[in-house]
Write a protein that holds these residues in place. Sequence first.
Motif, PDB file in Angstrom:
ATOM      1  N   GLN A   1      10.514   5.726 -11.981  1.00 53.28           N
ATOM      2  CA  GLN A   1      10.945   5.578 -10.598  1.00 53.28           C
ATOM      3  C   GLN A   1      10.454   4.276  -9.975  1.00 53.28           C
ATOM      4  N   VAL A   2       9.225   3.880 -10.311  1.00 54.20           N
ATOM      5  CA  VAL A   2       8.682   2.651  -9.728  1.00 54.20           C
ATOM      6  C   VAL A   2       8.908   1.438 -10.630  1.00 54.20           C
ATOM      7  N   GLY A   3       9.558   1.653 -11.772  1.00 53.24           N
ATOM      8  CA  GLY A   3       9.948   0.538 -12.624  1.00 53.24           C
ATOM      9  C   GLY A   3       8.831  -0.074 -13.447  1.00 53.24           C
ATOM     10  N   HIS A   4       7.826   0.727 -13.758  1.00 53.24           N
ATOM     11  CA  HIS A   4       6.736   0.211 -14.592  1.00 53.24           C
ATOM     12  C   HIS A   4       7.084   0.358 -16.067  1.00 53.24           C
ATOM     13  N   ARG A   5       6.798  -0.650 -16.825  1.00 55.36           N
ATOM     14  CA  ARG A   5       7.055  -0.619 -18.259  1.00 55.36           C
ATOM     15  C   ARG A   5       6.030   0.257 -18.984  1.00 55.36           C
ATOM     16  N   TYR A   6       4.781   0.213 -18.502  1.00 56.72           N
ATOM     17  CA  TYR A   6       3.695   0.936 -19.168  1.00 56.72           C
ATOM     18  C   TYR A   6       3.083   1.990 -18.245  1.00 56.72           C
ATOM     19  N   ALA A   7       2.755   3.131 -18.822  1.00 52.47           N
ATOM     20  CA  ALA A   7       2.107   4.199 -18.057  1.00 52.47           C
ATOM     21  C   ALA A   7       0.767   3.729 -17.492  1.00 52.47           C
ATOM     22  N   SER A   8       0.109   2.827 -18.183  1.00 55.01           N
ATOM     23  CA  SER A   8      -1.187   2.335 -17.713  1.00 55.01           C
ATOM     24  C   SER A   8      -1.039   1.592 -16.380  1.00 55.01           C
ATOM     25  N   THR A   9       0.081   0.939 -16.155  1.00 56.23           N
ATOM     26  CA  THR A   9       0.312   0.262 -14.870  1.00 56.23           C
ATOM     27  C   THR A   9       0.443   1.290 -13.764  1.00 56.23           C
ATOM     28  N   THR A  10       1.203   2.353 -14.026  1.00 60.66           N
ATOM     29  CA  THR A  10       1.360   3.410 -13.036  1.00 60.66           C
ATOM     30  C   THR A  10       0.011   4.065 -12.743  1.00 60.66           C
ATOM     31  N   ALA A  11      -0.800   4.241 -13.769  1.00 59.85           N
ATOM     32  CA  ALA A  11      -2.123   4.842 -13.574  1.00 59.85           C
ATOM     33  C   ALA A  11      -2.977   3.984 -12.647  1.00 59.85           C
ATOM     34  N   LEU A  12      -2.846   2.669 -12.738  1.00 58.32           N
ATOM     35  CA  LEU A  12      -3.599   1.781 -11.849  1.00 58.32           C
ATOM     36  C   LEU A  12      -3.181   1.953 -10.395  1.00 58.32           C
ATOM     37  N   TYR A  13      -1.932   2.332 -10.173  1.00 59.42           N
ATOM     38  CA  TYR A  13      -1.412   2.532  -8.822  1.00 59.42           C
ATOM     39  C   TYR A  13      -1.904   3.833  -8.206  1.00 59.42           C
ATOM     40  N   THR A  14      -2.343   4.749  -9.042  1.00 57.97           N
ATOM     41  CA  THR A  14      -2.671   6.093  -8.587  1.00 57.97           C
ATOM     42  C   THR A  14      -4.107   6.154  -8.103  1.00 57.97           C
TER      43      THR A  14
ATOM     44  N   CYS B   1       0.833  -1.205   0.000  1.00 59.00           N
ATOM     45  CA  CYS B   1       0.000   0.000   0.000  1.00 59.00           C
ATOM     46  C   CYS B   1       0.873   1.262   0.000  1.00 59.00           C
ATOM     47  N   LEU B   2       2.048   1.175   0.627  1.00 54.14           N
ATOM     48  CA  LEU B   2       2.953   2.319   0.649  1.00 54.14           C
ATOM     49  C   LEU B   2       3.426   2.670  -0.758  1.00 54.14           C
ATOM     50  N   ARG B   3       3.604   1.681  -1.589  1.00 49.69           N
ATOM     51  CA  ARG B   3       4.007   1.908  -2.980  1.00 49.69           C
ATOM     52  C   ARG B   3       2.911   2.670  -3.723  1.00 49.69           C
ATOM     53  N   HIS B   4       1.677   2.250  -3.510  1.00 48.46           N
ATOM     54  CA  HIS B   4       0.551   2.957  -4.138  1.00 48.46           C
ATOM     55  C   HIS B   4       0.469   4.399  -3.617  1.00 48.46           C
ATOM     56  N   SER B   5       0.651   4.563  -2.315  1.00 53.17           N
ATOM     57  CA  SER B   5       0.610   5.914  -1.732  1.00 53.17           C
ATOM     58  C   SER B   5       1.721   6.786  -2.296  1.00 53.17           C
ATOM     59  N   HIS B   6       2.904   6.218  -2.432  1.00 55.48           N
ATOM     60  CA  HIS B   6       4.037   6.977  -2.975  1.00 55.48           C
ATOM     61  C   HIS B   6       3.713   7.483  -4.379  1.00 55.48           C
ATOM     62  N   VAL B   7       3.209   6.607  -5.229  1.00 49.79           N
ATOM     63  CA  VAL B   7       2.863   6.995  -6.598  1.00 49.79           C
ATOM     64  C   VAL B   7       1.787   8.084  -6.573  1.00 49.79           C
ATOM     65  N   THR B   8       0.764   7.895  -5.764  1.00 50.84           N
ATOM     66  CA  THR B   8      -0.322   8.873  -5.683  1.00 50.84           C
ATOM     67  C   THR B   8       0.188  10.227  -5.229  1.00 50.84           C
ATOM     68  N   HIS B   9       1.008  10.260  -4.173  1.00 53.69           N
ATOM     69  CA  HIS B   9       1.525  11.535  -3.672  1.00 53.69           C
ATOM     70  C   HIS B   9       2.420  12.213  -4.697  1.00 53.69           C
ATOM     71  N   GLN B  10       3.224  11.436  -5.398  1.00 59.15           N
ATOM     72  CA  GLN B  10       4.070  12.031  -6.431  1.00 59.15           C
ATOM     73  C   GLN B  10       3.221  12.716  -7.499  1.00 59.15           C
ATOM     74  N   ILE B  11       2.182  12.031  -7.961  1.00 56.12           N
ATOM     75  CA  ILE B  11       1.313  12.593  -9.000  1.00 56.12           C
ATOM     76  C   ILE B  11       0.579  13.829  -8.467  1.00 56.12           C
TER      77      ILE B  11
END
Length: 121
Positions: free
Chosen positions: A85-98, A63-73
Amino acid sequence: MPWAVEAVADYVANVRPRYARATERPALWLTERGGRLQPREIEDRFASYRDALGLDGDLVPHCLRHSHVTHQIEDGADPAFVQRQVGHRYASTTALYTGVSGDFMNAMMRRMLDRALSPVR
């Protein structure tokens, strides 16, 4: 959260060197005996602290990883930077974390609408 950088720097300078064989280990986070910290140990310790604080049992270290991504955005970091920074290949994966807040989404929508509706210069 600039304090996080200061906290890790303090740990590296003042705490980590006190561990047994710390200079022989490339890992940042070590056990009390100087060994590499394992995911299961992190999960167990996290659960102990979570339970002691009376937090929801669904809260896990990931959950901390998801929070980190959300706070960064939410703080305006470039989405491509966050993705790398979080090592995602696709932007869509990062969007799911946000999981940005409703206020953030409303403010973002207002900016986009204002930009779209403003006269072309």
